[in-house]
Enzyme design. Structure first.
Site, PDB file in Angstrom:
ATOM      1  N   ASP A 111       5.994   0.552 -39.365  1.00 30.06           N
ATOM      2  CA  ASP A 111       6.536   1.595 -38.401  1.00 30.06           C
ATOM      3  C   ASP A 111       5.944   1.134 -36.897  1.00 30.06           C
ATOM      4  O   ASP A 111       5.109   0.286 -37.127  1.00 30.06           O
ATOM      5  CB  ASP A 111       5.724   2.945 -38.549  1.00 30.06           C
ATOM      6  CG  ASP A 111       6.184   3.844 -40.067  1.00 30.06           C
ATOM      7  OD1 ASP A 111       7.159   3.620 -40.832  1.00 30.06           O
ATOM      8  OD2 ASP A 111       4.390   4.164 -40.969  1.00 30.06           O
ATOM      9  N   ASP A 126      12.675   7.136 -41.150  1.00 30.41           N
ATOM     10  CA  ASP A 126      12.557   7.981 -40.954  1.00 30.41           C
ATOM     11  C   ASP A 126      13.143   8.968 -40.580  1.00 30.41           C
ATOM     12  O   ASP A 126      13.652  10.341 -40.414  1.00 30.41           O
ATOM     13  CB  ASP A 126      11.174   8.159 -40.560  1.00 30.41           C
ATOM     14  CG  ASP A 126       9.924   7.284 -41.566  1.00 30.41           C
ATOM     15  OD1 ASP A 126      10.468   7.252 -42.804  1.00 30.41           O
ATOM     16  OD2 ASP A 126       8.846   6.774 -41.209  1.00 30.41           O
TER      17      ASP A 126
END
Length: 160
Positions: A111, A126
């Site tokens: 991430d 995402d």
């Protein structure tokens, strides 16, 4: 064709950005992007959203594969049709596949996107999943509206 194009493009872009982050940023490193409040921060998540259930990356990878299989099944059945629903499903499948690849290959998801709201650290997969959900909802609402219009038109015709 739109569904597959979007799914493959999302997967490739997601994986490309994650490779770049892993190559050029140390875990925990933060890069501010101007005055926007947006920043990049390299984070490795072995759980799911919000860093819950850490250490279960491969389990969530299996869940992602099952989700993708379900989406393919519903497309095959004709439940997912039209621009909005196909595009939305493509974004969702591409995002799920991008994160599943990380889960199986690295046992964690990379991430790096921190938005000004400060609510979590995301990646492009995402973001794509969120875009896909919105597009799928739009497609469903349009389908319901079109069904309602057709019913009204049928009822407006003179009987006889």
């Amino acid at each position: 064709m739109l569904f597959y194009f979007i799914a493959v493009l999302v997967t490739l872009v997601d994986q490309g950005t994650k490779i770049a982050v892993r190559m050029y940023m140390e875990v925990g490193e933060v890069v501010r992007l101007g005055d926007s409040g947006m920043q990049l921060q390299h984070y490795e998540n072995s759980g799911m959203a919000g860093s819950m259930f850490q250490g279960n990356a491969r389990l969530f990878g299996v869940i992602a594969v099952l989700f993708i299989a379900g989406m393919l099944y519903y497309r095959h059945k004709g439940e997912i049709r039209g621009f909005w629903m196909n595009a939305g499903a493509g974004f969702m499948v591409g995002g799920a596949l991008g994160n599943a690849i990380d889960r199986f290959v690295y046992a964690r998801v990379t991430d790096f996107l921190v938005f000004p709201s400060g609510r979590g650290i995301l990646n492009l997969a995402d973001v794509a999943i969120n875009i896909g959900v919105v597009m799928l909802i739009i497609g469903m609402l349009l389908r319901v509206y079109q069904g309602y219009r057709k019913k009204r038109m049928r009822n407006a015709l003179p009987k006889g």
